[in-house]
Write an enzyme that holds these catalytic residues in place. Structure first.
Site, PDB file in Angstrom:
ATOM      1  N   TYR A 161       5.871  64.601  73.519  1.00  9.32           N
ATOM      2  CA  TYR A 161       6.175  63.149  73.881  1.00  9.32           C
ATOM      3  C   TYR A 161       5.017  62.423  73.490  1.00  9.32           C
ATOM      4  CZ  TYR A 161       6.320  58.819  76.599  1.00  9.32           C
ATOM      5  OH  TYR A 161       6.438  57.621  77.066  1.00  9.32           O
TER       6      TYR A 161
ATOM      7  N   ASP B 249      -2.272  64.748  69.149  1.00 10.47           N
ATOM      8  CA  ASP B 249      -2.023  63.913  70.215  1.00 10.47           C
ATOM      9  C   ASP B 249      -2.690  64.607  71.507  1.00 10.47           C
ATOM     10  OD1 ASP B 249      -1.332  62.451  72.757  1.00 10.47           O
ATOM     11  OD2 ASP B 249       0.666  62.298  72.030  1.00 10.47           O
TER      12      ASP B 249
ATOM     13  N   LYS C 102      -5.835  58.756  78.872  1.00 12.62           N
ATOM     14  CA  LYS C 102      -5.846  59.328  80.255  1.00 12.62           C
ATOM     15  C   LYS C 102      -7.446  59.520  80.717  1.00 12.62           C
ATOM     16  CE  LYS C 102      -1.296  61.066  80.485  1.00 12.62           C
ATOM     17  NZ  LYS C 102      -0.247  60.875  81.506  1.00 12.62           N
TER      18      LYS C 102
HETATM   19  N1  PMP Z   1       0.872  61.124  74.531  1.00  9.80           N
HETATM   20  C1  PMP Z   1       0.953  62.221  75.281  1.00  9.80           C
HETATM   21  C2  PMP Z   1       0.797  63.636  75.132  1.00  9.80           C
HETATM   22  C3  PMP Z   1       1.449  61.541  76.690  1.00  9.80           C
HETATM   23  O1  PMP Z   1       1.645  62.551  77.522  1.00  9.80           O
HETATM   24  C4  PMP Z   1       1.619  60.463  77.091  1.00  9.80           C
HETATM   25  C5  PMP Z   1       1.988  60.036  78.243  1.00  9.80           C
HETATM   26  N2  PMP Z   1       2.147  60.715  79.486  1.00  9.80           N
HETATM   27  C6  PMP Z   1       1.520  59.322  76.026  1.00  9.80           C
HETATM   28  C7  PMP Z   1       1.057  59.731  74.793  1.00  9.80           C
HETATM   29  C8  PMP Z   1       1.567  57.906  76.459  1.00  9.80           C
HETATM   30  O2  PMP Z   1       0.644  57.397  76.973  1.00  9.80           O
HETATM   31  P1  PMP Z   1       1.000  56.477  77.910  1.00  9.80           P
HETATM   32  O3  PMP Z   1       1.745  56.614  79.088  1.00  9.80           O
HETATM   33  O4  PMP Z   1      -0.661  55.834  78.474  1.00  9.80           O
HETATM   34  O5  PMP Z   1       1.241  54.990  77.185  1.00  9.80           O
END
Ligand code: PMP
Length: 432
Positions: free
Chosen positions: A146, A234, A262
Site C-alpha cells: 500500500y 516506501d 509516520k
Molecule cells: N505508504 C505506506 C507503506 C503506508 O503504510 C501508508 C499508510 N499507512 C502510506 C504510504 C500512506 O500514508 P498516509 O496515510 O500518511 O497518507
C-alpha cells in the site's frame, strides 16, 4: 474508576459521528463495522496506555498505526515550545532545515529531503519525480503493498502474473492506473525502458509484514539500474522503526528515493521524499536542463510544529536506542504469543521484524499477497476483537506496534489476554 466521561459514551459519540462524518470515522480502518463493532473514542493517552471516553484503560498496540514510536503524549514539550512561537508561517523555518539535516545524517545515501504532509503525498511525489527524471510513464507496484491513496497508486492486480492496474476504488479512472503495472511480491519482475520506477515496501507491512526473500531487493536494485529506472523504497512504516537507517540499512540495498512518514512527524502530519541530490533538485524551478522542473508544493509542508515534533522524536529514538528496544520488547511479545499458541495447539505465525508484528493464523508459508490472503483472516479478526474485549488496544486483523514506552509488564498482560483470546477463537470453531 471514577466516571470521567461526562455522560459521553463510545456508542453515543459514534451515533453523533455517523450523522456528520461518513461512516463515523475520518479514515476507514478506524471503523469497526467490518468486524461487527463500534470504535472506541480515545480521550487521552499516557506512555503505553490510552483511555477511552468511558474511562476504560487499554494497552495501546496501535500507536497511531506506527506514527507514534515513543508512547503518549509523544514529544509534548517540543510541540508546546514550537506552538508558542506560532503555528504556520508560509516561510521557511530553522526546524525544517534541522530535520532535513538529521534525516540525511541517519539515512546512508540520502542527500536531500523535501518535506510534505502525508505518506500519500510522499509516494505520489516520488512517482512524479521518477517520471520527470526518466521521461517514462510506467510504474511497477507489488500486489498487497500500500502506498497511500493517490489515484495512480490505487491499483489492484488482475489474476495474471503481471497485470496492468485495475482501479482499486470507485472514482479512480482507468486512465489513472493505465501505466501502473501490478506484479507479485518477492519476485523480481522483468524491467525494460518503458519503466520509470519500481516502488516497493521493503518489508510488506500492509500484508502481514511479509519480509523480502534473499535476493529480492538486490534484484530490484540491479534490474532498475540496468533498465535506467528508479527504485523507490516506501519506508513510511519501516523508516526509523526497523533501524535508524530504515530497511535500506537492514537489507543493505540503497534505493534512489525513499518515502518516509509516520515516525518522522512525531505524531503530527509530516512526511518526506528523500534521496539523491540530482533527482530532488529537479523540483527546483529552472534547474532541469530542458527547463521542465517537477512540480511539488504544499501550504503546510515542513510545518513548524510538525518539524519540531519530528526532530524531538529522532532525538528520543537515538537517546533510547529505540530500534533495539523495540526488538527486545517485540520479541518478548512474539515469543509469549507463540507460547500461548503452542499450549493451545493453535497454528499461529507471528510475522514481523519484531519491532512490530502481525499475528497470522495458518501453517502455510507466507511470501506474497496470495499466500497471505490464504491464511485464516476470520480467525485473525476475531483474535483482535477478543484482545480488545480484554483491554488490549489493537485493530482487528492488523499489526501490533510497539513503542519505547512499552515494557515487560505490558507484555505479560498482553500474553495472558492472548491466551484467553486464542482459546475463545478456538472454542468458536474458527480454527477448524
Ligand atoms: N505508504 C505506506 C507503506 C503506508 O503504510 C501508508 C499508510 N499507512 C502510506 C504510504 C500512506 O500514508 P498516509 O496515510 O500518511 O497518507
Amino acid at each position: 474508576m471514577a466516571d470521567r466521561s461526562g455522560g459521553r459514551t463510545n456508542a453515543s459519540l459514534f451515533e453523533r459521528a455517523e450523522r456528520v462524518i461518513p461512516g463515523g470515522v475520518n479514515s476507514p480502518v478506524r471503523a469497526f463495522r467490518s468486524v461487527g463493532g463500534a470504535p472506541y473514542f480515545v480521550a487521552r493517552g499516557s506512555g503505553p496506555y490510552v483511555w477511552d471516553v468511558e474511562g476504560r484503560q487499554y494497552i495501546d498496540y496501535v500507536q497511531s498505526w506506527g506514527a507514534s514510536i515513543v508512547g503518549h503524549p509523544l514529544v509534548i514539550e517540543a510541540v508546546q515550545r514550537a506552538a508558542s512561537a506560532g503555528t504556520t508561517f508560509g516561510a521557511p523555518t530553522e526546524g525544517e532545515v534541522r530535520l532535513a539535516e538529521e534525516i540525511c545524517a541517519r539515512v546512508e545515501g540520502c542527500e536531500m529531503v523535501r518535506l510534505v504532509s502525508s505518506g500519500t503525498e510522499t509516494t505520489m511525489s516520488a512517482i512524479r519525480l521518477a517520471r520527470g527524471v526518466t521521461g517514462r510513464d510506467r510504474v511497477v507496484v507489488f500486489e498487497g503493498c500500500y502506498h497511500g491513496h493517490s489515484d495512480g497508486l490505487l491499483a489492484g492486480g488482475g489474476s495474471g502474473l503481471a497485470t496492468l492496474g485495475l482501479p482499486a476504488s470507485a472514482g479512480v479512472p482507468r486512465s489513472a492506473v493505465a501505466d501502473t503495472v501490478v506484479v507479485p511480491y518477492n519476485v523480481v519482475p522483468p524491467l525494460d525502458d518503458s519503466v520509470a520506477c519500481v516502488i516497493v515496501e521493503p518489508v510488506a507491512a500492509n500484508m502481514g509484514l511479509v519480509p523480502p526473500v534473499p535476493g529480492f531487493l538486490e534484484g530490484l536494485r540491479d534490474g532498475c539500474s540496468a533498465a535506467g529506472a528508479l527504485l523507490i523504497f516506501d519506508e513510511v512504516i519501516t523508516g526509523f522503526r526497523l533501524a535508524s537507517g530504515g530497511a535500506a540499512q537492514v537489507y543493505g540495498v540503497q534505493p534512489d528515493l525513499w518515502c518516509f512518514g509516520k515516525v518522522i512527524g512525531g505524531g503530527l502530519p509530516l512526511a518526506a521524499v528523500v534521496g539523491r541530490r540530482d533527482i530532488l533538485e529537479l523540483t527546483v524551478p529552472g534547474r532541469a536542463a530542458d527547463g521542465r522542473s517537477v512540480y511539488m508544493s504544499g501550504t503546510l509542508n515542513g510545518n513548524a510544529i510538525a518539524a519540531a515534533a519530528g526532530l524531538a522524536t529522532l532525538d528520543v529514538i537515538a537517546e533510547e536506542n529505540a530500534p533495539a528496544r523495540l526488538v527486545e520488547i517485540g520479541s518478548a511479545l512474539a515469543r509469549g504469543f507463540e507460547d500461548c499458541a503452542y499450549r493451545l495447539s493453535v497454528p499461529l505465525q507471528m510475522m514481523g521484524p519484531p519491532a512490530f508484528a502481525d499475528p497470522v493464523f495458518g501453517d502455510g508459508e507466507i511470501y506474497d499477497y496470495r499466500s497471505y490472503a490464504a491464511t485464516n483472516r476470520a480467525a485473525a479478526k476475531q483474535f483482535g476483537i477478543e484482545l480488545l474485549k480484554r483491554d488490549i488496544f489493537v485493530h482487528p486483523a492488523s499489526k501490533i506496534y510497539i513503542s519505547t514506552a512499552h515494557n515487560y509488564h505490558q507484555v505479560e498482560v498482553a500474553c495472558n489476554a492472548a491466551y484467553e483470546a486464542m482459546r475463545a477463537i478456538r472454542d468458536r470453531g474458527l480454527l477448524e
